[in-house]
Each structure stands twice: as structure tokens, then as C-alpha cells.
Design a protein around this motif. Structure first.
Motif, mmCIF file in Angstrom:
data_model
loop_
_atom_site.group_PDB
_atom_site.id
_atom_site.type_symbol
_atom_site.label_atom_id
_atom_site.label_comp_id
_atom_site.label_asym_id
_atom_site.label_seq_id
_atom_site.Cartn_x
_atom_site.Cartn_y
_atom_site.Cartn_z
ATOM 1 N N LYS A 160 0.814 -1.219 0.000
ATOM 2 C CA LYS A 160 0.000 0.000 0.000
ATOM 3 C C LYS A 160 0.848 1.272 0.000
ATOM 4 N N THR A 196 1.906 1.792 -3.664
ATOM 5 C CA THR A 196 0.830 2.156 -4.587
ATOM 6 C C THR A 196 0.156 3.470 -4.191
ATOM 7 N N ASP A 211 0.188 6.866 -7.096
ATOM 8 C CA ASP A 211 -1.254 6.642 -7.106
ATOM 9 C C ASP A 211 -1.862 6.544 -8.495
ATOM 10 N N LYS A 212 -1.119 6.880 -9.518
ATOM 11 C CA LYS A 212 -1.637 6.753 -10.879
ATOM 12 C C LYS A 212 -1.386 5.351 -11.449
ATOM 13 N N LEU A 213 -0.639 4.560 -10.733
ATOM 14 C CA LEU A 213 -0.266 3.226 -11.197
ATOM 15 C C LEU A 213 -1.275 2.201 -10.687
ATOM 16 N N GLU A 214 -1.730 1.327 -11.560
ATOM 17 C CA GLU A 214 -2.645 0.269 -11.152
ATOM 18 C C GLU A 214 -1.933 -0.685 -10.190
ATOM 19 N N PRO A 215 -2.524 -0.961 -9.015
ATOM 20 C CA PRO A 215 -1.878 -1.882 -8.062
ATOM 21 C C PRO A 215 -1.569 -3.245 -8.661
ATOM 22 N N SER A 216 -2.439 -3.721 -9.558
ATOM 23 C CA SER A 216 -2.204 -5.047 -10.148
ATOM 24 C C SER A 216 -0.940 -5.053 -11.002
ATOM 25 N N VAL A 217 -0.642 -3.926 -11.644
ATOM 26 C CA VAL A 217 0.587 -3.831 -12.446
ATOM 27 C C VAL A 217 1.805 -3.946 -11.545
ATOM 28 N N ARG A 251 1.933 -5.359 -8.508
ATOM 29 C CA ARG A 251 2.015 -6.697 -7.912
ATOM 30 C C ARG A 251 2.612 -7.698 -8.888
#
Length: 277
Positions: free
Chosen positions: A45, A48, A52-58, A60
């Protein structure tokens, strides 16, 4: 004897143009041949939230792929025990400058008597920003013990000593001898307020091994006391790991464990037991 360790800090830098990055791990190659690595796998967290503009799934998925690659390189290096040139080549290739989201900062070198502990210290400093909290914990316990021993055991002289022989030895901050006889009591603070259960078990295993080795080399005192700090928080896995280590240490002959939070009157009484053994 110190081992020289080359290390580099792993950075997550998804936007090179901004120059912003988050430290995520450490890789280390030591002169004794150890190829060590530790990468943050839990705390997502804070990264990410920062990017904050980056997708968390990317993040991970990319992190897991890079972790797998680092582990593969470490396993390959450690499989070639006597080939230091190959290990150094793998290390240099891994940390070479790149334009990917995961890249390494400039390498550094540090001398260490225990590379695994140094790896964890660097990890805590660069990744968790703890800046020596573990050392401070044991230093604090050591100061408390020094005051207690000076106040309540004026008839004993405690000195810092290296116990063992020319082949193997361990340092203790407080060692008491009766005259020129063998050490009667040795005391050492240990903090197990570490980041995860494995770190607690690893540190405990190292001390169990050291005490067994010290015994073989005739340096184990009649009474060895570890004053131990338990892990903080309510993480049950860390508590179980700590209890497992404390039980194993306590079951070793001539070794006792005293919780760091023990009140002074009780601790004084427990340390006085050395004269009754």
C-alpha cells in the motif's frame, strides 16, 4: 573475522522522468561466497499510495516477476560454491543499469562479521527506514543491565569478554569470573522484535548454533543468561516463532532466558541464581 560484502538497493521507479523511487530490497554478494537477497513482499500500500496513478495489479505482477528472477539468480550463484568469478558476474549483471521499473542503485561495500544480520540491517534501514532500531533496542537493554549489575552486584566484577578459543569465540558484554577460574556467568541482551517470523527463527537459530559451537570449544560459562525482548504487536506467527526459539534456548544446559520486561527485583533474584548452581 570480517567478510566484505558488495550490496545494492533495489528501487521501484515506474516514472524515470520524475526521478522518484521506492526502495524495495537488497542483494548482496560476500567475499565468503554467499549470495544473499531480501525483497519486500508484504507492504504494497505504501508504494501504490505513493505512485497513485499506477494500477496496483501492475505493481504486484511486476514485483513478483522480478522477485522470481532475483531468487533464480541467487540460487544459481549459490549452486556454484567455489566459482566466485561466476557469482560476481551474476551480481554485476543483475545490478547493471536498466530502464525497467525495477532497477538497482549504485553498489556499496560493507565489512560484516555476520552477512545475514547485515543484510537485514540494510533492509530495515533502506526499505523500512528503521535506522538502527534493532541495535538501539539491544543497546537500551544493555544499559539497563549495566545499571542493575553495578547497583545490586557490587561483589561481582562484570567485563566484556570474548569467550571460546583460537578457533571459535563469541563476545558477551557482561562476563563474571571468580578469580582466575572459568567464567561463572555471561549475560547478553537479544532483541527479537523483528519484522517477520522467519527473521525471528533465523536469529534464534544462529544463537543456538553459536552456543552449541561455543560449548564444543570449551567456552560456555556455567551460567549463560539471555535477556530477551519479545516481538511487539499482536502478530501470532511472530509470537509462536519467538516462543519456539525461547523454548529451545531454555532447554540447552547452562543457558537461561529472562524476559527483558522482568521487573528489577525479580531480575536481580534470577541473576543471583548463578551463585547457587
Amino acid at each position: 573475522m570480517s567478510t566484505f560484502c558488495n550490496y545494492a538497493v533495489l528501487r521501484f521507479q515506474p516514472y524515470p522522468e520524475t526521478g522518484e523511487f521506492a526502495n524495495l530490497g537488497i542483494v548482496m554478494l560476500c567475499s565468503d561466497g554467499q549470495f544473499l537477497q531480501r525483497i519486500e513482499t508484504q507492504r504494497r500500500k505504501r508504494v501504490t499510495d505513493f505512485f497513485d496513478k499506477l494500477e496496483p495489479s501492475v505493481f504486484r505482477q511486476a514485483r513478483q516477476e522480478f522477485i522470481d528472477e532475483v531468487r533464480r539468480v541467487a540460487e544459481l550463484a549459490n549452486a556454484h560454491t567455489g566459482d566466485f568469478a561466476l557469482k560476481m558476474g551474476l551480481f554485476k549483471h543483475l545490478i547493471a543499469p536498466s530502464e525497467t521499473m525495477f532497477r538497482f542503485g549504485p553498489p556499496g561495500t560493507i565489512a560484516s562479521a555476520n552477512p545475514e544480520e547485515t543484510l537485514n540491517e540494510l533492509f530495515n534501514r533502506y526499505v523500512h527506514h528503521e535506522f538502527g532500531q534493532r541495535e538501539e533496542a539491544e543497546t537500551r537493554i544493555k544499559r539497563r543491565l549495566g545499571t542493575l549489575l553495578k547497583t545490586h552486584f557490587a561483589d561481582r566484577t562484570y567485563r566484556e569478554e570474548r569467550l571460546g578459543d583460537e578457533l571459535y569465540h563469541v563476545n558477551f558484554p557482561f562476563v563474571w569470573r571468580r578469580g582466575e577460574h572459568a567464567p561463572r556467568q555471561a549475560i547478553r541482551p537479544l532483541s527479537f522484535d523483528l519484522d517477520d517470523p522467519k527473521s525471528i527463527l533465523d536469529k534464534g537459530d544462529r544463537w543456538i548454533m553459536q552456543m552449541n559451537r561455543l560449548k564444543k570449544h570449551g567456552g560456555l560459562p556455567e551460567d549463560t543468561v539471555f535477556v530477551c525482548q519479545a516481538p511487539s504487536g499482536l502478530e501470532t506467527r511472530k509470537t509462536r516463532s519467538y516462543q519456539e526459539i525461547i523454548a529451545e534456548l531454555s532447554n540447552t544446559r547452562h543457558i537461561r532466558v529472562i524476559p527483558e520486561e522482568t521487573p528489577v527485583p525479580q531480575m536481580r533474584e534470577m541473576l543471583a541464581e548463578a551463585v547457587r548452581h
